[in-house]
Design a protein around this motif. Structure first.
Motif, PDB file in Angstrom:
ATOM      1  N   LEU B  25      -3.569   3.739   2.845  1.00 27.60           N
ATOM      2  CA  LEU B  25      -4.411   3.813   1.711  1.00 27.60           C
ATOM      3  C   LEU B  25      -3.154   4.241   0.477  1.00 27.60           C
ATOM      4  CD1 LEU B  25      -7.608   5.758   2.671  1.00 27.60           C
ATOM      5  CD2 LEU B  25      -7.359   3.257   1.792  1.00 27.60           C
ATOM      6  N   PHE B  26      -2.280   4.928   0.997  1.00 27.44           N
ATOM      7  CA  PHE B  26      -1.467   5.483  -0.366  1.00 27.44           C
ATOM      8  C   PHE B  26      -0.457   4.132  -0.572  1.00 27.44           C
ATOM      9  CE2 PHE B  26      -0.904  10.233   1.288  1.00 27.44           C
ATOM     10  CZ  PHE B  26      -2.232  10.384   0.872  1.00 27.44           C
ATOM     11  N   SER B  27      -0.260   3.312   0.465  1.00 27.40           N
ATOM     12  CA  SER B  27       0.600   2.246  -0.023  1.00 27.40           C
ATOM     13  C   SER B  27       0.165   1.161  -0.546  1.00 27.40           C
ATOM     14  CB  SER B  27       1.556   1.523   1.438  1.00 27.40           C
ATOM     15  OG  SER B  27       0.908   0.730   2.006  1.00 27.40           O
ATOM     16  N   GLU B  28      -1.371   1.191  -0.292  1.00 27.72           N
ATOM     17  CA  GLU B  28      -2.060   0.114  -0.997  1.00 27.72           C
ATOM     18  C   GLU B  28      -2.592   0.486  -2.454  1.00 27.72           C
ATOM     19  OE1 GLU B  28      -4.827  -1.546   2.843  1.00 27.72           O
ATOM     20  OE2 GLU B  28      -5.779  -0.562   1.214  1.00 27.72           O
ATOM     21  N   LYS B  29      -2.935   1.712  -2.539  1.00 31.16           N
ATOM     22  CA  LYS B  29      -3.570   2.101  -4.077  1.00 31.16           C
ATOM     23  C   LYS B  29      -2.527   3.161  -4.749  1.00 31.16           C
ATOM     24  CE  LYS B  29      -7.709   3.121  -4.059  1.00 31.16           C
ATOM     25  NZ  LYS B  29      -9.104   3.764  -3.540  1.00 31.16           N
ATOM     26  N   GLY B  30      -1.465   3.583  -4.047  1.00 33.89           N
ATOM     27  CA  GLY B  30      -0.804   4.538  -4.793  1.00 33.89           C
ATOM     28  C   GLY B  30      -1.293   5.884  -4.506  1.00 33.89           C
ATOM     29  N   TYR B  31      -0.412   7.027  -4.254  1.00 31.94           N
ATOM     30  CA  TYR B  31      -0.793   8.166  -3.556  1.00 31.94           C
ATOM     31  C   TYR B  31      -1.929   8.908  -4.569  1.00 31.94           C
ATOM     32  CZ  TYR B  31      -0.124  13.278  -2.805  1.00 31.94           C
ATOM     33  OH  TYR B  31      -0.269  14.506  -2.097  1.00 31.94           O
ATOM     34  N   ASP B  32      -1.718   9.008  -5.753  1.00 29.27           N
ATOM     35  CA  ASP B  32      -2.756   9.514  -6.536  1.00 29.27           C
ATOM     36  C   ASP B  32      -4.061   8.749  -6.987  1.00 29.27           C
ATOM     37  OD1 ASP B  32       0.104  10.127  -8.562  1.00 29.27           O
ATOM     38  OD2 ASP B  32      -1.256   8.404  -8.963  1.00 29.27           O
ATOM     39  N   LYS B  33      -4.103   7.596  -6.614  1.00 27.92           N
ATOM     40  CA  LYS B  33      -5.270   6.888  -6.767  1.00 27.92           C
ATOM     41  C   LYS B  33      -6.127   7.220  -5.329  1.00 27.92           C
ATOM     42  CE  LYS B  33      -4.745   5.127 -10.695  1.00 27.92           C
ATOM     43  NZ  LYS B  33      -3.857   4.039 -11.071  1.00 27.92           N
ATOM     44  N   VAL B  34      -5.506   8.105  -4.570  1.00 28.20           N
ATOM     45  CA  VAL B  34      -6.542   8.129  -3.274  1.00 28.20           C
ATOM     46  C   VAL B  34      -6.985   9.617  -3.125  1.00 28.20           C
ATOM     47  CG1 VAL B  34      -6.192   8.023  -0.709  1.00 28.20           C
ATOM     48  CG2 VAL B  34      -5.059   6.273  -2.198  1.00 28.20           C
ATOM     49  N   GLY B 105      10.111   4.961   0.178  1.00 25.63           N
ATOM     50  CA  GLY B 105       9.801   4.409  -1.080  1.00 25.63           C
ATOM     51  C   GLY B 105       9.574   5.411  -2.084  1.00 25.63           C
ATOM     52  N   LYS B 106       9.572   5.008  -3.456  1.00 30.63           N
ATOM     53  CA  LYS B 106       9.541   5.784  -4.423  1.00 30.63           C
ATOM     54  C   LYS B 106       8.362   6.890  -4.659  1.00 30.63           C
ATOM     55  CE  LYS B 106      11.799   5.336  -8.927  1.00 30.63           C
ATOM     56  NZ  LYS B 106      11.824   4.557 -10.272  1.00 30.63           N
ATOM     57  N   ASP B 107       7.535   6.398  -4.173  1.00 32.39           N
ATOM     58  CA  ASP B 107       5.975   7.101  -4.639  1.00 32.39           C
ATOM     59  C   ASP B 107       6.053   8.271  -3.747  1.00 32.39           C
ATOM     60  OD1 ASP B 107       3.436   7.608  -5.698  1.00 32.39           O
ATOM     61  OD2 ASP B 107       2.413   6.341  -4.032  1.00 32.39           O
TER      62      ASP B 107
END
Lengths: 205, 205
Positions: B25-34, B105-107
């Motif tokens: 999920l983090f890689s799909e939507k980005g950490y703070d969108k999850v 990755g940067k995120d």
DNA sequence: CTATCAACTAGACTACAGTCTGTTTTTAAT
DNA sequence: ATTAAAAACAGACTGTAGTCTAGTTGATAG
């Protein structure tokens, strides 16, 4: 005459009151032991007012942090004309470190460094860094003009290196509990880089 | 034979499921969108389970981050015996940078760097840094034994300098939106430091 | 003097990380 | 097999940053 206070808009008064109260509370109890609700309660205002004047809780610290800009310039202009630019740069970074630790404090610096990683805005911090960068750039350009830089890399790249180092020193200090001062923690790296800049590509012989 | 899976404790299965789902999920939507709620819902578990296995949302990334330790060692052991320690160190840092950008990755790096500033725990990160420090220390000690370091500062201090630099490079990359790779952004500073280390206190003549 | 509009204020509301409590499952000892 | 303790689990609850909406104030223009 007395206008300065009278003419101050209602909002400005509120803003000042919030800012001062918040900073006092932060320094008394520590940033994350203080809630926005407590700030507005102690200030006699409301959440609405708080977020009218500040974009986030961390914004309080960000505003305080902008004071470094003035300090940068003050130090920068205090150097005698004929001082060696490398010496200027070294002294500049030392004074900066001392200022950040003693006037800003670790709590504030951690919040700044942390929030800059999260928000996409963090305008203040990037701006401050821009003006820091500008001063470093100027000093290094001076050094380059005098031919004391032993590499042909452009000043922009070299300034970035110095900025990276300063950030690394501060970040490292932020996550460790050392009893050494930030200033003293920064000396070895800064000295090494300056030596490296003087020497680079000049093979010794 | 098939025991490896069968004997896995119930908890481990849950933990793995949460970890994998969260990372996806983090890689799909980005950490703070999850949200953690979303993670447990998609995993068919609950908040209770999540916090049974992970101490915080960021812990997911922290766990992933521990993989760097293996990579450190792998690279470290891949060097031929007779290679110049400075060259080893330089190549080591370059591979590290590339790995962090491409595999982590940067995120993830931003979350790690940010959360390490907040929590008082952040055990993983400090541990990883310890093992990074250890490798840098070993390489620099090797260099010192060969007499290729031009300063009498202890290896501990020098290793700290390198660590500070690496952190600064990564942090700087984290807050800026550059299209350059982390690896390429790290080259000038690392080279300069290595030059500075070789030269320091040896006045050129 | 009044109307209008922007700046400002209040505080209820939302979103979400993290906690707490009680329940079920697993393990281990007898 | 029984039972006690530990690990795992569910989901309601809490704390807090930040948002939203409705109302107020004060400046400005006509």
């Amino acid at each position: 005459m007395l206008e300065s206070k009278k003419k101050q808009r209602r909002g400005e008064v509120t803003r000042d009151k919030i800012l001062k109260t918040a900073l006092r509370l932060f320094s008394e109890k520590g940033y994350d032991k203080v809630t926005v609700d407590e700030i507005v309660k102690k200030t006699g205002t409301s959440k609405g007012s708080f977020y009218q004047h500040f974009s986030a809780k961390s914004d309080i610290f960000l505003v305080r942090f902008t004071e470094v800009d003035n300090y940068y310039l003050e130090v920068f202009h205090s150097f005698p004309e004929d001082m060696d630019p490398f010496e200027k740069l070294f002294i500049f970074t030392q004074k900066l470190m001392r200022f950040l630790e003693e006037e800003m404090g670790k709590d504030l610096m951690k919040v700044i460094y942390s929030s800059s990683l999260n928000s996409k805005e963090h305008t203040y911090f990037l701006n401050s860094n821009r003006s820091l960068f500008q001063i470093i750039f100027t000093l290094l350009e001076e050094a380059k003009d005098q031919g004391s830089i032993g590499t042909d890399q452009c000043v922009e790249v070299i300034s970035t290196m110095v900025t990276q180092s300063l950030m690394g020193i501060i970040y490292h200090w932020g996550i460790h509990d050392s009893d050494q001062s930030l200033e003293s923690l920064s000396i070895p790296l800064m000295k090494t880089i300056l030596v490296g800049l003087k020497m680079k590509n000049k093979k010794q012989d």
